[in-house]
Design an enzyme around this catalytic site. Structure first.
Site, mmCIF file in Angstrom:
data_model
loop_
_atom_site.group_PDB
_atom_site.id
_atom_site.type_symbol
_atom_site.label_atom_id
_atom_site.label_comp_id
_atom_site.label_asym_id
_atom_site.label_seq_id
_atom_site.Cartn_x
_atom_site.Cartn_y
_atom_site.Cartn_z
ATOM 1 N N ASN A 35 25.782 -6.891 49.138
ATOM 2 C CA ASN A 35 26.392 -7.005 50.436
ATOM 3 C C ASN A 35 27.799 -7.241 50.880
ATOM 4 O O ASN A 35 27.990 -8.437 50.817
ATOM 5 C CB ASN A 35 25.343 -7.922 51.618
ATOM 6 C CG ASN A 35 25.826 -7.871 52.873
ATOM 7 O OD1 ASN A 35 26.655 -7.207 53.373
ATOM 8 N ND2 ASN A 35 25.263 -9.055 53.459
ATOM 9 N N LYS A 91 29.576 -7.244 53.367
ATOM 10 C CA LYS A 91 29.887 -7.748 54.737
ATOM 11 C C LYS A 91 31.282 -7.325 55.163
ATOM 12 O O LYS A 91 31.443 -5.867 54.831
ATOM 13 C CB LYS A 91 30.168 -9.378 54.607
ATOM 14 C CG LYS A 91 28.845 -9.780 54.012
ATOM 15 C CD LYS A 91 28.946 -11.402 54.273
ATOM 16 C CE LYS A 91 27.452 -11.837 53.531
ATOM 17 N NZ LYS A 91 27.427 -13.204 53.853
ATOM 18 N N HIS A 140 20.051 -9.439 59.242
ATOM 19 C CA HIS A 140 21.036 -10.399 58.560
ATOM 20 C C HIS A 140 21.181 -11.723 59.565
ATOM 21 O O HIS A 140 21.282 -11.520 60.705
ATOM 22 C CB HIS A 140 22.041 -9.984 57.997
ATOM 23 C CG HIS A 140 22.884 -10.474 56.991
ATOM 24 N ND1 HIS A 140 23.718 -11.555 57.552
ATOM 25 C CD2 HIS A 140 22.913 -10.861 55.805
ATOM 26 C CE1 HIS A 140 24.117 -12.491 56.433
ATOM 27 N NE2 HIS A 140 23.578 -11.831 55.364
ATOM 28 N N GLU A 176 23.790 -13.385 59.919
ATOM 29 C CA GLU A 176 25.082 -13.276 60.849
ATOM 30 C C GLU A 176 24.844 -12.279 61.882
ATOM 31 O O GLU A 176 25.476 -12.594 62.950
ATOM 32 C CB GLU A 176 25.971 -12.866 59.787
ATOM 33 C CG GLU A 176 26.523 -13.778 58.913
ATOM 34 C CD GLU A 176 27.019 -13.447 57.658
ATOM 35 O OE1 GLU A 176 27.477 -12.060 57.325
ATOM 36 O OE2 GLU A 176 26.967 -14.131 56.751
ATOM 37 N N GLU A 232 16.962 -15.453 52.861
ATOM 38 C CA GLU A 232 18.111 -16.345 52.682
ATOM 39 C C GLU A 232 18.306 -17.388 53.662
ATOM 40 O O GLU A 232 18.506 -17.081 54.899
ATOM 41 C CB GLU A 232 19.144 -15.053 53.387
ATOM 42 C CG GLU A 232 19.445 -13.815 52.613
ATOM 43 C CD GLU A 232 20.574 -13.085 52.669
ATOM 44 O OE1 GLU A 232 21.348 -12.689 51.729
ATOM 45 O OE2 GLU A 232 21.039 -12.878 53.736
ATOM 46 N N GLY A 273 27.210 -18.092 51.784
ATOM 47 C CA GLY A 273 28.621 -18.396 51.840
ATOM 48 C C GLY A 273 29.176 -19.739 51.622
ATOM 49 O O GLY A 273 30.161 -20.221 51.853
ATOM 50 N N SER A 277 24.560 -17.912 48.150
ATOM 51 C CA SER A 277 25.277 -18.066 47.062
ATOM 52 C C SER A 277 24.919 -17.877 45.756
ATOM 53 O O SER A 277 24.936 -18.643 44.817
ATOM 54 C CB SER A 277 25.514 -19.834 47.255
ATOM 55 O OG SER A 277 26.404 -19.908 48.485
ATOM 56 N N GLY A 315 26.297 -11.725 48.282
ATOM 57 C CA GLY A 315 27.499 -11.393 49.359
ATOM 58 C C GLY A 315 28.403 -11.507 48.461
ATOM 59 O O GLY A 315 29.070 -10.598 47.753
ATOM 60 N N GLY A 316 29.242 -12.717 48.399
ATOM 61 C CA GLY A 316 30.413 -12.989 47.843
ATOM 62 C C GLY A 316 30.619 -12.353 46.419
ATOM 63 O O GLY A 316 31.666 -11.701 46.029
HETATM 64 P P1 PGA Z 1 26.564 -14.937 49.805
HETATM 65 O O1 PGA Z 1 25.797 -13.933 50.883
HETATM 66 O O2 PGA Z 1 26.343 -14.512 48.342
HETATM 67 O O3 PGA Z 1 28.155 -14.744 49.870
HETATM 68 O O4 PGA Z 1 26.132 -16.482 50.012
HETATM 69 C C1 PGA Z 1 24.565 -13.652 50.875
HETATM 70 C C2 PGA Z 1 24.256 -12.835 52.064
HETATM 71 O O5 PGA Z 1 24.675 -13.217 53.194
HETATM 72 O O6 PGA Z 1 23.730 -11.754 52.062
#
Ligand code: PGA
Length: 246
Positions: free
Chosen positions: A9, A11, A95, A97, A167, A173, A208, A229-230
């Site tokens: 992802n 983002k 998600h 967010e 999640e 994050g 994470s 994500g990251g």
């Molecule tokens: P992250 O994000 O791996 O940066 O923690 C995961 C996500 O929001 O899908």
């Protein structure tokens, strides 16, 4: 059996130049016939660029959100049929967010899930609790409510055609991943909520995930992969995670 699945992802990150480098490196590093299914969920604007790089590379792609509406006067929105038109196979719905910053309710997430299935997309339905909810022992109730809303709208057959990502909001994050045991406890609970076809549904963990904590998570019986994500912005990391899931 459930094929391992690792989804990146991105983002709201990237540029045409950065994407080009990342995609070229991904294609270069990905072992042929890797057992893990790989997916990239890019910002809408870049989906076409992603598709050009990934065509015939055994990496699927998708979007990070979509409109609940089919088409029409919804300025700024993107429909499921547009995503299909670009070759998307997957779409992330609900998600945290989106839930947090765009006020998406359990009902809206359920309706988006239905719209995605009707268009022929595979929804990646995100569920998870906040730190406050976990600390007040509300985790399982929150997740049960999030799942129940989707189940009511799409039924068992809709759930059986979906992917679910657990999640925990406090892990996204933050560098604070859930431990494998914490994640497995929730995944087992989720599978129990899914009904008769739950055994075939792929359940991903997200929050994470990095190459150095992925293997411990993937060893758990109800964790079938990750929503990353990251670490999906670094090709080497993403491929290492995918290999850990294989
Ligand atoms: P992250 O994000 O791996 O940066 O923690 C995961 C996500 O929001 O899908």
């Amino acid at each position: 059996m459930r094929r391992p699945l690792v989804i990146g992802n991105w983002k709201m990150n990237g540029s045409r130049q950065d994407n080009k480098s990342l995609l070229e490196e991904l294609v270069f590093l990905k072992p042929t016939n890797i057992q893990t299914e790989l997916v990239i969920c890019a910002p809408f604007l870049y989906i076409e660029q992603v598709s050009r790089h990934l065509v015939e590379q055994q990496i699927s792609f998708g979007a990070q959100d979509m409109s609940v509406h089919l088409n029409g006067a919804y300025t700024g929105e993107i429909s499921a049929s547009m995503l299909i038109d670009l070759g998307c196979r997957y779409v992330i719905v609900g998600h945290s967010e989106r839930r947090q910053y765009h006020g998406e309710s359990n009902l809206l997430v359920a309706q988006k899930t239905l719209a995605s299935l009707q268009a022929g997309l595979i929804p990646i339905i995100c569920v998870g609790e906040t730190l406050e909810q976990r600390e007040s022992a509300g985790t399982l109730d929150v997740i049960a409510d999030q799942l129940a809303a989707v189940k009511t709208v799409v039924g068992d057959s809709g759930i059986s055609r979906s992917v679910i990502a657990y999640e925990p909001v406090w892990a996204i994050g933050t560098g604070l991943s859930a431990t494998p045991d914490q994640a497995q406890d929730v995944h087992r609970f989720i599978r129990g909520q899914l009904g008769a076809t739950g055994g075939n549904v792929r359940l991903l963990y997200g929050g994470s995930v990095k190459s150095d904590n992925a293997a411990g998570l993937f060893e758990q019986p109800d964790i079938d992969g990750a929503l990353v994500g990251g670490a999906s912005l670094v090709a080497r990391e993403f491929i290492k995670i995918a290999l850990a899931a294989a």
